[in-house]
Design an enzyme around this catalytic site. Structure first.
Site, PDB file in Angstrom:
ATOM      1  N   ASP A   1      -7.259   1.625   1.140  1.00 53.06           N
ATOM      2  CA  ASP A   1      -7.313   1.922   2.570  1.00 53.06           C
ATOM      3  C   ASP A   1      -8.730   1.615   3.055  1.00 53.06           C
ATOM      4  O   ASP A   1      -9.526   1.014   2.330  1.00 53.06           O
ATOM      5  CB  ASP A   1      -6.905   3.388   2.834  1.00 53.06           C
ATOM      6  CG  ASP A   1      -8.023   4.361   2.464  1.00 53.06           C
ATOM      7  OD1 ASP A   1      -8.966   3.958   1.734  1.00 53.06           O
ATOM      8  OD2 ASP A   1      -7.970   5.519   2.909  1.00 53.06           O
TER       9      ASP A   1
ATOM     10  N   LYS B   1       0.833  -1.210   0.000  1.00 47.30           N
ATOM     11  CA  LYS B   1       0.000   0.000   0.000  1.00 47.30           C
ATOM     12  C   LYS B   1       0.871   1.265   0.000  1.00 47.30           C
ATOM     13  O   LYS B   1       0.663   2.165  -0.813  1.00 47.30           O
ATOM     14  CB  LYS B   1      -0.907  -0.027   1.235  1.00 47.30           C
ATOM     15  CG  LYS B   1      -1.791   1.165   1.376  1.00 47.30           C
ATOM     16  CD  LYS B   1      -2.866   0.906   2.448  1.00 47.30           C
ATOM     17  CE  LYS B   1      -3.338   2.214   3.030  1.00 47.30           C
ATOM     18  NZ  LYS B   1      -3.055   2.352   4.453  1.00 47.30           N
TER      19      LYS B   1
END
Ligand code: SF4
Length: 216
Positions: free
Chosen positions: A146, A127
């Protein structure tokens, strides 16, 4: 409800994207940074913390430790104190120093530009690497998933998966590559302002007509 074909889902996804883009022309990362290294530091600090809080901490941090060389030799206690308010300060401070040392030792002080190299650095997972590649280098290697992107992907019927990796794969399949980075910003903006976690404001939602979860 009949199962949506891949083609139909792509078309719906494209219309959702266009509407969100029109709604949030200012959508971009809220983490303040002047270069890729600063974005890497800010992104590491943003885990379990708001962007606003990170933006309060980073100006002082970057003044004291402006680059990989300075951060690599930062006294741990001092660093912990600086990043304390972002939470998990011990592991974040350790990761920052470890990341800076690896960048210095393995990449001559410059942040690498590939997913494989970035994810080998301490504190940087897929990420964070996607955030850096997309926002600092303009490289669309994946979609940042997210909590907002996860929730909206489910509500919008773009992914029925539960893990960030699988959701990311679904999103990469329905959106063209050049939209991967801005897509997550658009979903995050929409998730913060309209499709909020507890009670989505479907009556005020520009993509309600395209959303299978719309409560209107
Ligand atoms: S219609 Fe409601 S559930 Fe669907 S995206 Fe909009 S706010 Fe979220």
């Amino acid at each position: 409800m009949p199962r949506e074909s891949r083609k139909a889902r792509r078309e719906r996804a494209s219309r959702i994207y266009d509407l969100l883009e029109r709604e949030y022309p200012e959508a971009r990362t809220a983490l303040e940074h002047a270069n890729p290294f600063e974005l890497a530091v800010a992104t590491i600090l943003s885990a379990q913390c708001t962007d606003e809080r990170v933006n309060m901490v980073t100006p002082g941090l970057f003044r004291r430790f402006p680059d990989a060389e300075a951060l690599a030799s930062a006294p741990l206690e001092e660093l912990e104190e600086i990043v304390h308010s972002t939470g998990f300060f011990r592991s974040k401070a350790r990761n920052l120093v470890g990341m800076a040392r690896a960048v210095l030792a393995q990449h001559s002080g410059e942040l690498p530009r590939t997913l494989a190299e970035l994810t080998r650095l301490p504190g940087i997972g897929r990420k964070t690497a996607n955030v850096i590649l997309g926002n600092a280098f303009g490289l669309d290697e994946g979609v940042v998933v997210d909590t907002h992107v996860k929730r909206l992907s489910g509500r919008l019927g773009l992914s029925a998966e539960a893990t960030p990796e699988k959701i990311e794969r679904d999103l990469m399949e329905v959106f063209p590559r050049e939209r991967w980075t801005p897509l997550s910003h658009l979903l995050i903006f929409h998730g913060r302002q309209v499709c909020v976690a507890r009670k989505p404001r479907c009556g005020a939602c520009v993509v309600a007509a395209l959303c299978p979860s719309a409560l209107v």
